[in-house]
Design a protein around this motif. Structure first.
Motif, PDB file in Angstrom:
ATOM      1  N   ASP A  61      34.969  49.640  44.995  1.00 11.30           N
ATOM      2  CA  ASP A  61      34.229  48.464  44.530  1.00 11.30           C
ATOM      3  C   ASP A  61      34.191  47.331  45.542  1.00 11.30           C
ATOM      4  O   ASP A  61      33.644  46.279  45.256  1.00 11.30           O
ATOM      5  N   GLY A  62      34.746  47.520  46.721  1.00 13.34           N
ATOM      6  CA  GLY A  62      34.775  46.424  47.677  1.00 13.34           C
ATOM      7  C   GLY A  62      34.608  46.893  49.101  1.00 13.34           C
ATOM      8  O   GLY A  62      34.478  48.088  49.390  1.00 13.34           O
ATOM      9  N   ALA A  63      34.642  45.945  50.019  1.00 12.47           N
ATOM     10  CA  ALA A  63      34.470  46.247  51.435  1.00 12.47           C
ATOM     11  C   ALA A  63      35.609  47.097  51.984  1.00 12.47           C
ATOM     12  O   ALA A  63      35.410  47.874  52.923  1.00 12.47           O
ATOM     13  N   ASN A  64      36.793  46.995  51.388  1.00 17.37           N
ATOM     14  CA  ASN A  64      37.919  47.788  51.874  1.00 17.37           C
ATOM     15  C   ASN A  64      37.791  49.272  51.506  1.00 17.37           C
ATOM     16  O   ASN A  64      38.551  50.095  51.991  1.00 17.37           O
ATOM     17  N   ASP A  65      36.823  49.629  50.669  1.00 19.52           N
ATOM     18  CA  ASP A  65      36.623  51.023  50.274  1.00 19.52           C
ATOM     19  C   ASP A  65      35.486  51.708  51.016  1.00 19.52           C
ATOM     20  O   ASP A  65      35.233  52.889  50.794  1.00 19.52           O
ATOM     21  N   SER A  79      29.370  47.995  41.666  1.00 22.95           N
ATOM     22  CA  SER A  79      28.996  46.621  41.982  1.00 22.95           C
ATOM     23  C   SER A  79      29.830  45.686  41.118  1.00 22.95           C
ATOM     24  O   SER A  79      29.982  45.895  39.930  1.00 22.95           O
ATOM     25  N   GLY A  80      30.384  44.702  41.750  1.00 21.94           N
ATOM     26  CA  GLY A  80      31.269  43.819  41.007  1.00 21.94           C
ATOM     27  C   GLY A  80      31.554  42.529  41.726  1.00 21.94           C
ATOM     28  O   GLY A  80      30.748  42.037  42.516  1.00 21.94           O
ATOM     29  N   GLN A  81      32.754  42.008  41.487  1.00 19.23           N
ATOM     30  CA  GLN A  81      33.132  40.698  41.995  1.00 19.23           C
ATOM     31  C   GLN A  81      33.403  40.710  43.495  1.00 19.23           C
ATOM     32  O   GLN A  81      33.323  39.676  44.140  1.00 19.23           O
ATOM     33  N   GLU A  82      33.746  41.858  44.048  1.00 22.04           N
ATOM     34  CA  GLU A  82      34.123  41.893  45.461  1.00 22.04           C
ATOM     35  C   GLU A  82      32.939  42.043  46.400  1.00 22.04           C
ATOM     36  O   GLU A  82      33.119  42.248  47.591  1.00 22.04           O
TER      37      GLU A  82
END
Length: 191
Positions: A61-65, A79-82
């Motif tokens: 869900d984020g850039a680290n993934d 898609s979410g808060q990150e």
């Protein structure tokens, strides 16, 4: 299931314990990595793909993934808060984790069934076309003359290649969505 954190993965990768991890992972239905770096996540996915020859699915869900999603065979971004980095790097995007069940069981089943039918259809189309040309050569004495003009050949391929996939893609649903969600074992029939 197996849950691994970042410290454990550091010990495994620095200590050369990848084979032990894979042996343990073979006995698990799923492996979950939490509190780990993006590099560690992608290394786990690459290790499983390379050594076990297994199909991998990564959800993030984020850039680290992003590196983990790109390393997997199928990447799903939430898609979410990150932010939207995971969604942009993924094969499929969902808005919430609860939609994963419908994505895999319903849309995955329909997609597999449609693709299987379309492969058979393309073989049928090409066999018909080549068979027609083959038998025509007996009637023309193998002179190499063309049976069809170019416009007929273009329209044959245009209509028999583009219209049926569009119709199958829009209309073909062998089992209803409610039935597929109620009976998840139907997903295995395609495999």
């Amino acid at each position: 299931g197996l849950v691994l954190d970042g410290r454990t993965l550091t010990v495994i990768f620095q200590g050369g314990l990848e084979e032990k991890l894979l042996e343990l992972a073979r006995h698990c239905r799923s492996v979950l990595c939490c509190r780990s770096t993006p590099l560690q996540k992608s290394m786990v996915v690459k290790l499983v793909r390379r050594q076990l020859k297994a199909m991998t699915l990564s959800i993030g869900d984020g850039a680290n993934d992003v590196s983990m999603i790109q390393a997997a065979d199928v990447g799903i971004g939430i898609s979410g808060q990150e932010g939207m980095q995971a969604v942009m790097a993924s094969d499929f995007a969902i808005s919430r984790f609860k939609h994963l069940k419908k994505l895999l069981l319903v849309h995955g089943h329909w997609c597999y069934a449609r693709l299987a039918k379309m492969v058979i259809y393309f073989f049928y189309k090409n066999v018909c076309y080549v068979n027609l040309l083959f038998w025509y050569q007996f009637f023309c004495g193998f002179s190499g003359s063309t049976m069809l003009d170019y416009w007929q050949m273009i329209f044959f391929n245009l209509f028999f290649t583009s219209v049926p996939p569009l119709l199958f893609g829009a209309l073909d649903k062998d089992v209803s969505a409610e039935t597929l969600l109620r009976l998840p074992e139907l997903y295995k029939n395609g495999q």
